[in-house]
Write an enzyme that holds these catalytic residues in place. Structure first.
Site, short mmCIF file in Angstrom:
data_model
loop_
_atom_site.label_atom_id
_atom_site.label_comp_id
_atom_site.label_asym_id
_atom_site.label_seq_id
_atom_site.Cartn_x
_atom_site.Cartn_y
_atom_site.Cartn_z
N ASP A 183 0.55 -1.40 0.01
CA ASP A 183 0.09 0.08 -0.04
C ASP A 183 0.80 1.57 0.12
OD1 ASP A 183 -1.12 2.16 1.15
OD2 ASP A 183 -2.97 1.13 1.25
N HIS A 184 1.59 1.40 -0.86
CA HIS A 184 2.45 2.67 -1.54
C HIS A 184 1.83 4.07 -0.54
CE1 HIS A 184 -0.74 5.17 -3.54
NE2 HIS A 184 0.42 6.84 -3.74
N HIS A 246 -5.99 3.27 1.44
CA HIS A 246 -4.77 4.11 2.16
C HIS A 246 -5.82 5.12 2.86
CE1 HIS A 246 -3.30 2.94 -1.66
NE2 HIS A 246 -3.73 4.18 -2.91
C1 BG6 Z 1 -3.93 4.73 -6.18
C2 BG6 Z 1 -5.03 4.74 -6.87
O1 BG6 Z 1 -3.67 4.18 -5.67
O2 BG6 Z 1 -2.97 6.11 -5.86
C3 BG6 Z 1 -5.00 6.11 -8.09
O3 BG6 Z 1 -5.16 3.69 -7.80
C4 BG6 Z 1 -4.15 7.87 -6.91
O4 BG6 Z 1 -6.49 6.58 -8.49
C5 BG6 Z 1 -3.71 7.28 -5.90
O5 BG6 Z 1 -4.73 8.40 -7.59
C6 BG6 Z 1 -3.07 8.51 -5.16
O6 BG6 Z 1 -1.96 8.86 -4.59
P1 BG6 Z 1 -0.79 9.71 -4.07
O7 BG6 Z 1 0.05 8.98 -4.11
O8 BG6 Z 1 -0.60 10.90 -5.55
O9 BG6 Z 1 -2.02 10.21 -3.16
#
Ligand code: BG6
Length: 509
Positions: A183-184, A246
Protein backbone atom coordinates in the site's frame (compact mmCIF):
# COMPACT_ATOMS: atom_id res chain seq x y z
CA UNK A 1 21.57 -0.14 8.20
CA UNK A 2 22.56 -3.65 7.15
CA UNK A 3 22.84 -4.12 3.39
CA UNK A 4 20.27 -6.51 1.89
CA UNK A 5 21.53 -9.94 0.78
CA UNK A 6 22.26 -10.52 -2.89
CA UNK A 7 19.04 -11.14 -4.80
CA UNK A 8 17.05 -10.91 -8.02
CA UNK A 9 13.93 -8.77 -8.27
CA UNK A 10 11.59 -10.35 -10.79
CA UNK A 11 8.96 -7.91 -12.03
CA UNK A 12 5.90 -9.47 -13.66
CA UNK A 13 4.13 -6.91 -15.81
CA UNK A 14 7.46 -5.38 -16.83
CA UNK A 15 6.07 -3.73 -19.95
CA UNK A 16 3.41 -1.89 -17.93
CA UNK A 17 3.01 1.59 -16.61
CA UNK A 18 3.84 0.88 -12.97
CA UNK A 19 7.22 -0.62 -13.85
CA UNK A 20 8.20 2.39 -15.92
CA UNK A 21 6.74 5.14 -13.75
CA UNK A 22 7.44 3.84 -10.25
CA UNK A 23 9.42 0.63 -9.86
CA UNK A 24 12.49 1.05 -12.06
CA UNK A 25 12.93 4.78 -11.17
CA UNK A 26 12.73 3.85 -7.46
CA UNK A 27 15.34 1.11 -7.91
CA UNK A 28 17.55 3.56 -9.75
CA UNK A 29 17.24 6.00 -6.82
CA UNK A 30 18.31 3.21 -4.46
CA UNK A 31 21.25 2.49 -6.76
CA UNK A 32 22.30 6.15 -6.66
CA UNK A 33 22.39 5.97 -2.86
CA UNK A 34 24.36 2.72 -2.92
CA UNK A 35 21.56 0.93 -1.08
CA UNK A 36 21.13 -2.04 -3.42
CA UNK A 37 22.62 -5.41 -2.55
CA UNK A 38 26.14 -5.95 -3.89
CA UNK A 39 24.93 -8.76 -6.16
CA UNK A 40 21.67 -7.60 -7.66
CA UNK A 41 19.64 -7.93 -10.85
CA UNK A 42 16.19 -7.03 -12.06
CA UNK A 43 14.46 -9.48 -14.35
CA UNK A 44 11.53 -7.92 -16.19
CA UNK A 45 8.96 -10.50 -17.25
CA UNK A 46 6.00 -10.01 -19.51
CA UNK A 47 4.42 -11.20 -22.71
CA UNK A 48 5.78 -8.43 -24.96
CA UNK A 49 8.54 -9.78 -27.22
CA UNK A 50 11.49 -7.50 -26.62
CA UNK A 51 15.12 -8.19 -25.70
CA UNK A 52 17.38 -6.90 -22.91
CA UNK A 53 18.61 -4.01 -25.07
CA UNK A 54 15.20 -2.59 -25.87
CA UNK A 55 14.00 -3.12 -22.28
CA UNK A 56 17.04 -1.18 -21.05
CA UNK A 57 16.42 1.60 -23.57
CA UNK A 58 12.81 1.94 -22.51
CA UNK A 59 13.75 1.97 -18.83
CA UNK A 60 16.47 4.59 -19.45
CA UNK A 61 13.75 6.92 -20.75
CA UNK A 62 11.53 6.14 -17.75
CA UNK A 63 14.35 6.82 -15.29
CA UNK A 64 15.13 10.17 -16.86
CA UNK A 65 11.49 11.14 -16.60
CA UNK A 66 10.54 9.74 -13.20
CA UNK A 67 13.58 9.14 -10.97
CA UNK A 68 14.44 11.67 -8.24
CA UNK A 69 18.24 11.47 -8.19
CA UNK A 70 18.98 12.37 -11.79
CA UNK A 71 21.88 14.75 -11.29
CA UNK A 72 24.85 13.64 -13.44
CA UNK A 73 22.65 10.81 -14.65
CA UNK A 74 24.78 10.04 -17.70
CA UNK A 75 27.69 9.09 -15.43
CA UNK A 76 25.65 6.41 -13.69
CA UNK A 77 22.86 5.14 -15.85
CA UNK A 78 24.90 2.77 -18.02
CA UNK A 79 26.14 0.82 -14.97
CA UNK A 80 22.62 0.60 -13.65
CA UNK A 81 21.10 -0.56 -16.92
CA UNK A 82 23.48 -3.54 -16.96
CA UNK A 83 21.56 -4.87 -13.96
CA UNK A 84 18.34 -5.04 -15.98
CA UNK A 85 17.35 -8.21 -17.85
CA UNK A 86 14.22 -9.20 -19.66
CA UNK A 87 12.34 -12.41 -20.39
CA UNK A 88 9.27 -12.67 -22.64
CA UNK A 89 6.89 -15.43 -21.52
CA UNK A 90 3.18 -15.96 -21.28
CA UNK A 91 2.87 -15.58 -17.52
CA UNK A 92 -0.45 -17.44 -17.49
CA UNK A 93 1.11 -20.59 -19.00
CA UNK A 94 2.69 -22.88 -16.42
CA UNK A 95 5.16 -24.55 -18.82
CA UNK A 96 6.73 -21.22 -19.68
CA UNK A 97 8.09 -20.98 -16.15
CA UNK A 98 10.83 -23.49 -16.99
CA UNK A 99 12.30 -20.64 -19.06
CA UNK A 100 12.02 -18.38 -16.03
CA UNK A 101 13.78 -20.96 -13.87
CA UNK A 102 16.60 -21.38 -16.39
CA UNK A 103 17.03 -17.61 -16.70
CA UNK A 104 17.19 -17.20 -12.92
CA UNK A 105 19.83 -19.91 -12.61
CA UNK A 106 21.85 -18.11 -15.29
CA UNK A 107 21.53 -14.76 -13.45
CA UNK A 108 22.46 -16.41 -10.14
CA UNK A 109 25.69 -17.72 -11.60
CA UNK A 110 26.68 -14.37 -13.12
CA UNK A 111 25.56 -12.05 -10.32
CA UNK A 112 26.02 -14.40 -7.35
CA UNK A 113 22.42 -13.80 -6.33
CA UNK A 114 22.25 -17.14 -4.53
CA UNK A 115 18.71 -18.10 -5.45
CA UNK A 116 17.20 -15.20 -3.44
CA UNK A 117 14.17 -13.95 -5.34
CA UNK A 118 11.50 -11.31 -4.92
CA UNK A 119 8.54 -11.68 -7.27
CA UNK A 120 6.82 -8.35 -7.81
CA UNK A 121 3.36 -8.71 -9.35
CA UNK A 122 2.73 -5.51 -11.28
CA UNK A 123 0.10 -7.27 -13.37
CA UNK A 124 -3.67 -7.21 -13.65
CA UNK A 125 -5.11 -8.70 -10.42
CA UNK A 126 -6.64 -11.65 -12.28
CA UNK A 127 -3.09 -12.98 -12.68
CA UNK A 128 -2.06 -12.81 -9.01
CA UNK A 129 -3.03 -16.32 -7.97
CA UNK A 130 -2.22 -17.76 -11.41
CA UNK A 131 1.36 -16.48 -11.25
CA UNK A 132 1.75 -17.64 -7.65
CA UNK A 133 0.63 -21.14 -8.63
CA UNK A 134 2.91 -21.25 -11.66
CA UNK A 135 5.85 -20.16 -9.54
CA UNK A 136 5.17 -22.92 -7.03
CA UNK A 137 4.68 -25.53 -9.76
CA UNK A 138 8.37 -25.10 -10.53
CA UNK A 139 9.42 -25.03 -6.89
CA UNK A 140 10.39 -21.38 -7.15
CA UNK A 141 8.53 -20.45 -3.95
CA UNK A 142 10.49 -22.82 -1.72
CA UNK A 143 12.73 -21.16 0.85
CA UNK A 144 14.93 -24.19 1.48
CA UNK A 145 18.26 -22.58 0.68
CA UNK A 146 17.31 -19.00 -0.11
CA UNK A 147 14.56 -16.46 0.46
CA UNK A 148 11.55 -16.16 -1.80
CA UNK A 149 9.14 -13.22 -1.37
CA UNK A 150 6.12 -12.10 -3.31
CA UNK A 151 4.87 -8.50 -3.56
CA UNK A 152 1.21 -8.01 -4.44
CA UNK A 153 0.00 -4.68 -5.76
CA UNK A 154 -3.44 -3.33 -5.02
CA UNK A 155 -6.26 -3.99 -5.62
CA UNK A 156 -5.96 -6.99 -3.32
CA UNK A 157 -9.39 -8.46 -4.03
CA UNK A 158 -12.45 -6.54 -5.11
CA UNK A 159 -14.55 -7.30 -2.04
CA UNK A 160 -14.38 -9.17 1.27
CA UNK A 161 -14.95 -12.60 -0.24
CA UNK A 162 -12.45 -12.26 -3.08
CA UNK A 163 -9.82 -10.87 -0.67
CA UNK A 164 -10.27 -13.97 1.51
CA UNK A 165 -9.98 -16.19 -1.55
CA UNK A 166 -6.81 -14.47 -2.73
CA UNK A 167 -5.29 -14.66 0.74
CA UNK A 168 -6.15 -18.35 0.92
CA UNK A 169 -4.69 -19.03 -2.52
CA UNK A 170 -1.44 -17.25 -1.63
CA UNK A 171 -1.19 -18.83 1.80
CA UNK A 172 -1.46 -22.28 0.21
CA UNK A 173 1.83 -21.48 -1.51
CA UNK A 174 3.68 -18.93 0.60
CA UNK A 175 3.94 -18.29 4.35
CA UNK A 176 2.49 -15.02 5.62
CA UNK A 177 6.01 -13.65 6.16
CA UNK A 178 6.83 -14.20 2.48
CA UNK A 179 3.83 -12.14 1.32
CA UNK A 180 4.21 -8.37 0.94
CA UNK A 181 0.87 -6.66 0.26
CA UNK A 182 1.86 -3.21 -0.85
CA UNK A 183 0.00 0.00 0.00
CA UNK A 184 2.14 2.85 -1.24
CA UNK A 185 0.65 5.26 1.32
CA UNK A 186 2.51 3.38 4.03
CA UNK A 187 5.79 4.08 2.23
CA UNK A 188 5.30 7.83 2.44
CA UNK A 189 7.73 9.43 4.87
CA UNK A 190 5.00 11.63 6.33
CA UNK A 191 2.74 8.66 7.00
CA UNK A 192 5.53 6.95 8.95
CA UNK A 193 6.07 10.21 10.80
CA UNK A 194 2.58 9.79 12.23
CA UNK A 195 3.94 7.14 14.57
CA UNK A 196 6.86 9.34 15.54
CA UNK A 197 4.65 12.37 16.15
CA UNK A 198 2.40 10.32 18.36
CA UNK A 199 4.85 8.12 20.21
CA UNK A 200 8.12 10.07 20.37
CA UNK A 201 6.49 13.14 21.93
CA UNK A 202 4.88 13.22 25.32
CA UNK A 203 2.70 16.26 24.66
CA UNK A 204 0.24 14.76 22.19
CA UNK A 205 -0.50 11.31 23.54
CA UNK A 206 -2.25 12.38 26.78
CA UNK A 207 -4.70 14.36 24.63
CA UNK A 208 -5.07 11.69 21.94
CA UNK A 209 -8.44 10.26 22.98
CA UNK A 210 -12.17 10.83 23.33
CA UNK A 211 -11.69 13.15 26.32
CA UNK A 212 -9.90 15.84 24.34
CA UNK A 213 -10.54 15.16 20.68
CA UNK A 214 -13.83 16.22 19.19
CA UNK A 215 -13.45 14.72 15.75
CA UNK A 216 -10.88 13.73 13.17
CA UNK A 217 -10.79 14.36 9.42
CA UNK A 218 -8.85 12.26 6.95
CA UNK A 219 -8.71 13.66 3.42
CA UNK A 220 -7.07 12.48 0.21
CA UNK A 221 -8.07 14.90 -2.53
CA UNK A 222 -6.87 14.88 -6.10
CA UNK A 223 -7.28 17.50 -8.79
CA UNK A 224 -6.72 15.04 -11.63
CA UNK A 225 -9.53 12.96 -13.11
CA UNK A 226 -9.24 9.28 -13.98
CA UNK A 227 -6.71 10.08 -16.73
CA UNK A 228 -6.16 7.03 -18.93
CA UNK A 229 -7.38 4.56 -16.26
CA UNK A 230 -11.11 4.83 -16.99
CA UNK A 231 -11.47 1.10 -17.75
CA UNK A 232 -9.98 0.08 -14.40
CA UNK A 233 -11.56 2.88 -12.39
CA UNK A 234 -15.10 2.34 -13.61
CA UNK A 235 -15.03 -1.12 -12.02
CA UNK A 236 -13.33 0.11 -8.92
CA UNK A 237 -14.53 3.56 -7.83
CA UNK A 238 -13.19 5.66 -4.97
CA UNK A 239 -14.27 3.26 -2.22
CA UNK A 240 -12.14 0.40 -3.52
CA UNK A 241 -9.43 2.56 -5.05
CA UNK A 242 -8.64 4.76 -2.04
CA UNK A 243 -10.80 4.16 1.04
CA UNK A 244 -10.53 0.41 1.69
CA UNK A 245 -6.76 0.63 1.52
CA UNK A 246 -4.99 4.00 1.79
CA UNK A 247 -7.45 5.94 3.93
CA UNK A 248 -8.32 3.13 6.33
CA UNK A 249 -4.58 2.59 6.78
CA UNK A 250 -4.28 6.24 7.79
CA UNK A 251 -7.19 5.84 10.20
CA UNK A 252 -5.44 2.84 11.74
CA UNK A 253 -2.19 4.74 12.26
CA UNK A 254 -3.99 7.69 13.85
CA UNK A 255 -6.13 5.52 16.08
CA UNK A 256 -3.88 2.60 17.10
CA UNK A 257 -2.52 2.06 20.59
CA UNK A 258 1.23 2.46 21.14
CA UNK A 259 3.01 -0.70 19.99
CA UNK A 260 5.16 -2.50 22.55
CA UNK A 261 8.15 -2.06 20.23
CA UNK A 262 8.92 -0.89 16.70
CA UNK A 263 8.63 -4.24 15.00
CA UNK A 264 6.44 -5.56 12.21
CA UNK A 265 4.46 -7.86 14.51
CA UNK A 266 3.87 -5.27 17.24
CA UNK A 267 2.76 -2.49 14.89
CA UNK A 268 0.64 -4.74 12.73
CA UNK A 269 -1.06 -6.24 15.81
CA UNK A 270 -2.12 -2.79 16.97
CA UNK A 271 -3.40 -1.79 13.54
CA UNK A 272 -5.44 -4.97 13.32
CA UNK A 273 -7.19 -4.10 16.59
CA UNK A 274 -8.34 -0.80 15.09
CA UNK A 275 -9.87 -2.56 12.09
CA UNK A 276 -11.54 -5.01 14.44
CA UNK A 277 -12.99 -2.11 16.44
CA UNK A 278 -14.55 -0.27 13.50
CA UNK A 279 -18.25 0.00 14.24
CA UNK A 280 -20.05 -2.14 11.65
CA UNK A 281 -22.17 -0.03 9.32
CA UNK A 282 -25.90 -0.46 9.83
CA UNK A 283 -28.68 0.48 7.43
CA UNK A 284 -29.01 3.90 8.97
CA UNK A 285 -25.31 4.62 8.44
CA UNK A 286 -25.54 3.53 4.82
CA UNK A 287 -28.32 6.03 4.21
CA UNK A 288 -26.99 8.89 6.30
CA UNK A 289 -23.26 8.52 6.87
CA UNK A 290 -22.00 7.52 3.45
CA UNK A 291 -21.97 9.98 0.55
CA UNK A 292 -20.94 9.19 -2.97
CA UNK A 293 -20.47 11.60 -5.85
CA UNK A 294 -19.36 11.72 -9.44
CA UNK A 295 -17.76 14.66 -11.24
CA UNK A 296 -19.64 16.47 -13.94
CA UNK A 297 -18.20 18.77 -16.61
CA UNK A 298 -17.15 22.28 -15.73
CA UNK A 299 -14.52 24.88 -16.47
CA UNK A 300 -11.70 24.92 -13.96
CA UNK A 301 -9.33 27.87 -14.11
CA UNK A 302 -10.46 28.57 -17.64
CA UNK A 303 -9.97 24.99 -18.81
CA UNK A 304 -12.83 22.67 -19.73
CA UNK A 305 -12.86 19.45 -17.70
CA UNK A 306 -15.13 16.76 -19.09
CA UNK A 307 -17.59 14.77 -17.04
CA UNK A 308 -16.53 11.39 -15.64
CA UNK A 309 -19.07 9.69 -17.90
CA UNK A 310 -17.31 11.15 -20.93
CA UNK A 311 -13.89 9.80 -19.96
CA UNK A 312 -12.34 7.06 -22.12
CA UNK A 313 -13.20 3.57 -20.94
CA UNK A 314 -16.10 4.77 -18.76
CA UNK A 315 -19.70 3.65 -19.24
CA UNK A 316 -21.83 6.58 -20.42
CA UNK A 317 -24.41 5.66 -17.75
CA UNK A 318 -21.83 4.87 -15.08
CA UNK A 319 -22.83 5.13 -11.42
CA UNK A 320 -19.27 4.66 -10.20
CA UNK A 321 -18.27 7.09 -7.46
CA UNK A 322 -15.34 9.43 -8.05
CA UNK A 323 -15.96 11.04 -4.65
CA UNK A 324 -16.60 9.31 -1.37
CA UNK A 325 -17.11 10.67 2.14
CA UNK A 326 -18.21 8.94 5.30
CA UNK A 327 -18.52 9.23 9.04
CA UNK A 328 -17.20 6.24 10.96
CA UNK A 329 -16.67 5.30 14.59
CA UNK A 330 -14.14 3.18 16.38
CA UNK A 331 -15.76 1.42 19.30
CA UNK A 332 -12.96 1.02 21.76
CA UNK A 333 -11.91 2.57 25.07
CA UNK A 334 -9.94 5.38 23.46
CA UNK A 335 -12.28 6.44 20.67
CA UNK A 336 -15.89 5.69 21.55
CA UNK A 337 -18.07 8.59 20.46
CA UNK A 338 -15.42 10.40 18.38
CA UNK A 339 -16.49 10.73 14.74
CA UNK A 340 -13.88 10.13 12.06
CA UNK A 341 -14.73 11.88 8.79
CA UNK A 342 -13.00 10.36 5.81
CA UNK A 343 -13.17 11.67 2.24
CA UNK A 344 -11.49 11.26 -1.09
CA UNK A 345 -12.24 12.41 -4.58
CA UNK A 346 -10.98 13.12 -8.04
CA UNK A 347 -11.29 16.50 -9.77
CA UNK A 348 -11.34 18.37 -6.46
CA UNK A 349 -9.73 21.83 -6.27
CA UNK A 350 -6.25 20.64 -5.36
CA UNK A 351 -4.11 17.58 -4.64
CA UNK A 352 -3.76 17.20 -0.92
CA UNK A 353 -3.69 14.42 1.67
CA UNK A 354 -3.87 15.25 5.33
CA UNK A 355 -5.25 14.37 8.74
CA UNK A 356 -6.87 17.01 10.91
CA UNK A 357 -7.25 16.43 14.63
CA UNK A 358 -9.91 18.75 16.06
CA UNK A 359 -9.54 19.18 19.79
CA UNK A 360 -12.52 19.95 21.99
CA UNK A 361 -13.02 23.63 22.79
CA UNK A 362 -11.90 24.99 26.13
CA UNK A 363 -14.50 24.02 28.77
CA UNK A 364 -15.03 27.51 30.03
CA UNK A 365 -16.07 30.10 27.45
CA UNK A 366 -14.13 33.06 28.75
CA UNK A 367 -13.68 34.90 25.48
CA UNK A 368 -17.31 34.87 24.48
CA UNK A 369 -16.97 37.33 21.61
CA UNK A 370 -15.14 34.71 19.59
CA UNK A 371 -16.97 31.49 20.32
CA UNK A 372 -19.47 31.83 17.54
CA UNK A 373 -16.59 31.86 15.09
CA UNK A 374 -15.32 28.53 16.33
CA UNK A 375 -11.95 30.08 17.14
CA UNK A 376 -11.63 27.97 20.23
CA UNK A 377 -11.14 24.91 18.04
CA UNK A 378 -7.50 23.84 18.29
CA UNK A 379 -6.45 21.81 15.28
CA UNK A 380 -3.40 19.69 14.63
CA UNK A 381 -2.90 19.10 10.93
CA UNK A 382 -0.64 16.30 9.79
CA UNK A 383 0.05 17.00 6.16
CA UNK A 384 0.97 13.97 4.04
CA UNK A 385 1.45 15.85 0.78
CA UNK A 386 2.16 18.33 -0.71
CA UNK A 387 4.05 20.85 1.46
CA UNK A 388 4.62 18.00 3.91
CA UNK A 389 4.61 19.10 7.52
CA UNK A 390 2.69 19.70 10.71
CA UNK A 391 0.52 22.65 11.63
CA UNK A 392 -0.95 23.48 15.01
CA UNK A 393 -3.69 26.06 15.17
CA UNK A 394 -4.30 27.82 18.42
CA UNK A 395 -5.94 30.98 19.68
CA UNK A 396 -3.91 34.16 20.32
CA UNK A 397 -4.94 37.48 21.69
CA UNK A 398 -5.14 40.26 19.15
CA UNK A 399 -3.01 43.09 20.55
CA UNK A 400 -4.99 46.01 21.90
CA UNK A 401 -7.99 46.59 24.09
CA UNK A 402 -10.26 43.78 25.20
CA UNK A 403 -9.75 40.06 24.59
CA UNK A 404 -10.22 39.43 20.93
CA UNK A 405 -8.84 36.06 19.94
CA UNK A 406 -7.40 35.13 16.59
CA UNK A 407 -6.44 31.69 15.30
CA UNK A 408 -2.70 31.51 14.55
CA UNK A 409 -0.46 28.85 13.05
CA UNK A 410 2.59 27.08 14.41
CA UNK A 411 4.01 25.12 11.55
CA UNK A 412 6.85 22.86 10.51
CA UNK A 413 7.53 22.18 6.84
CA UNK A 414 9.70 19.28 5.66
CA UNK A 415 11.05 21.50 2.92
CA UNK A 416 12.95 23.41 5.59
CA UNK A 417 15.06 20.30 6.16
CA UNK A 418 16.99 21.15 3.04
CA UNK A 419 19.83 18.73 3.63
CA UNK A 420 17.59 15.71 3.99
CA UNK A 421 16.59 13.65 1.00
CA UNK A 422 13.03 12.34 1.42
CA UNK A 423 12.80 8.93 -0.28
CA UNK A 424 9.78 8.16 -2.42
CA UNK A 425 7.21 5.62 -1.22
CA UNK A 426 8.18 2.87 -3.66
CA UNK A 427 11.84 3.39 -2.92
CA UNK A 428 11.30 2.86 0.78
CA UNK A 429 8.95 -0.10 0.36
CA UNK A 430 11.15 -1.90 -2.17
CA UNK A 431 14.17 -1.54 0.07
CA UNK A 432 12.21 -2.85 3.06
CA UNK A 433 11.14 -5.89 1.06
CA UNK A 434 14.72 -6.49 -0.09
CA UNK A 435 15.75 -6.43 3.59
CA UNK A 436 12.85 -8.68 4.66
CA UNK A 437 11.04 -6.03 6.71
CA UNK A 438 7.24 -6.38 6.51
CA UNK A 439 6.36 -3.52 8.88
CA UNK A 440 5.08 -1.18 6.18
CA UNK A 441 3.20 -3.88 4.30
CA UNK A 442 -0.36 -4.89 5.09
CA UNK A 443 -0.93 -8.16 6.91
CA UNK A 444 -3.61 -10.49 5.55
CA UNK A 445 -5.87 -10.34 8.62
CA UNK A 446 -5.88 -6.52 8.68
CA UNK A 447 -6.61 -6.35 4.99
CA UNK A 448 -9.54 -8.75 5.30
CA UNK A 449 -10.94 -6.74 8.21
CA UNK A 450 -10.74 -3.54 6.18
CA UNK A 451 -12.72 -5.23 3.40
CA UNK A 452 -15.20 -6.58 5.94
CA UNK A 453 -15.84 -3.04 7.13
CA UNK A 454 -16.58 -1.63 3.65
CA UNK A 455 -18.51 -4.67 2.38
CA UNK A 456 -21.94 -3.39 3.57
CA UNK A 457 -21.42 -0.28 1.42
CA UNK A 458 -20.58 -2.40 -1.63
CA UNK A 459 -23.68 -4.55 -1.00
CA UNK A 460 -25.88 -1.55 -0.40
CA UNK A 461 -24.95 0.08 -3.70
CA UNK A 462 -25.26 -3.20 -5.54
CA UNK A 463 -28.69 -3.95 -4.14
CA UNK A 464 -29.89 -0.35 -4.42
CA UNK A 465 -28.55 0.91 -7.73
CA UNK A 466 -30.71 4.00 -7.27
CA UNK A 467 -29.02 4.93 -4.01
CA UNK A 468 -28.09 8.61 -4.30
CA UNK A 469 -25.07 9.45 -6.44
CA UNK A 470 -24.48 13.18 -6.27
CA UNK A 471 -23.02 15.10 -9.18
CA UNK A 472 -20.38 17.70 -8.35
CA UNK A 473 -18.65 20.11 -10.71
CA UNK A 474 -14.98 19.49 -11.45
CA UNK A 475 -12.91 21.81 -9.30
CA UNK A 476 -15.36 21.86 -6.37
CA UNK A 477 -14.98 20.15 -2.99
CA UNK A 478 -17.53 17.47 -3.88
CA UNK A 479 -21.25 17.20 -3.20
CA UNK A 480 -22.69 19.71 -0.75
CA UNK A 481 -24.36 16.74 1.00
CA UNK A 482 -21.03 15.70 2.49
CA UNK A 483 -21.04 18.85 4.63
CA UNK A 484 -24.10 17.45 6.37
CA UNK A 485 -22.01 14.59 7.74
CA UNK A 486 -20.27 16.89 10.20
CA UNK A 487 -22.17 16.65 13.47
CA UNK A 488 -21.14 19.96 14.99
CA UNK A 489 -22.90 22.60 12.93
CA UNK A 490 -20.28 25.21 13.80
CA UNK A 491 -17.69 23.08 12.03
CA UNK A 492 -16.96 22.24 8.40
CA UNK A 493 -14.41 20.14 6.61
CA UNK A 494 -11.10 21.93 6.36
CA UNK A 495 -10.68 23.27 2.85
CA UNK A 496 -6.93 22.87 2.46
CA UNK A 497 -4.70 24.49 -0.09
CA UNK A 498 -1.47 23.24 -1.49
CA UNK A 499 0.33 25.34 1.09
CA UNK A 500 -0.12 23.72 4.46
CA UNK A 501 -0.70 26.94 6.36
CA UNK A 502 -3.39 28.34 4.05
CA UNK A 503 -6.94 27.17 4.35
CA UNK A 504 -10.50 28.33 4.08
CA UNK A 505 -9.98 29.33 0.47
CA UNK A 506 -12.65 27.37 -1.30
CA UNK A 507 -11.06 27.19 -4.69
CA UNK A 508 -7.38 27.46 -5.42
CA UNK A 509 -6.59 29.93 -8.18
C1 BG6 B 1 -3.55 4.98 -6.19
C2 BG6 B 1 -4.90 5.09 -6.84
O1 BG6 B 1 -3.48 3.87 -5.36
O2 BG6 B 1 -3.30 6.16 -5.44
C3 BG6 B 1 -4.98 6.32 -7.72
O3 BG6 B 1 -5.14 3.93 -7.62
C4 BG6 B 1 -4.59 7.55 -6.95
O4 BG6 B 1 -6.29 6.47 -8.26
C5 BG6 B 1 -3.28 7.34 -6.22
O5 BG6 B 1 -4.46 8.60 -7.89
C6 BG6 B 1 -3.00 8.49 -5.28
O6 BG6 B 1 -1.72 8.37 -4.74
P1 BG6 B 1 -0.93 9.64 -4.27
O7 BG6 B 1 0.35 9.09 -3.74
O8 BG6 B 1 -0.75 10.51 -5.48
O9 BG6 B 1 -1.78 10.29 -3.23
Amino acid sequence: MKRADNQVLIIFGASGDLTARKLIPAIFDLFRQDLLPKGFAVLGVSRTEINDTSFREKMAGAIKEHASLIEDIELHIADFLLKLHYLAIDTAAVDEYSKLKAKLIEIDSVENTKGNYIYYLATPPTLYSVIAQNISHHGLQSEKDAFRRIVIEKPFGEDYQSAIELNTALLNIFNENQIYRIDHYLGKETVQNLLVTRFANSIYEPLWNRNYIQHIEVTAAESIGVENRGGYYDHSGALRDMIQNHLLQLVALVAMEPPTEISAAAIRNEKLKVFQSLRPLGEDDLFKNVIRGQYVASNVRGKYNKAYRDEDGVDAQSRTETYFAMKLFIDNWRWTGVPFYVRTGKRLPTRVSEIVIHFKPAPNHLFVENDALGLADNQLILRIHPDEGILLKSGMKIPGAGYKVKSVNMDFHYKNLEETYVPGAYERLLLDCMCGDTTLYTRGDALENAWKFVQPIIDFWKNNPDAPLHGYPCGSWGPAESDELIEDKLQTWRFPCKNLSDDGIFCEL
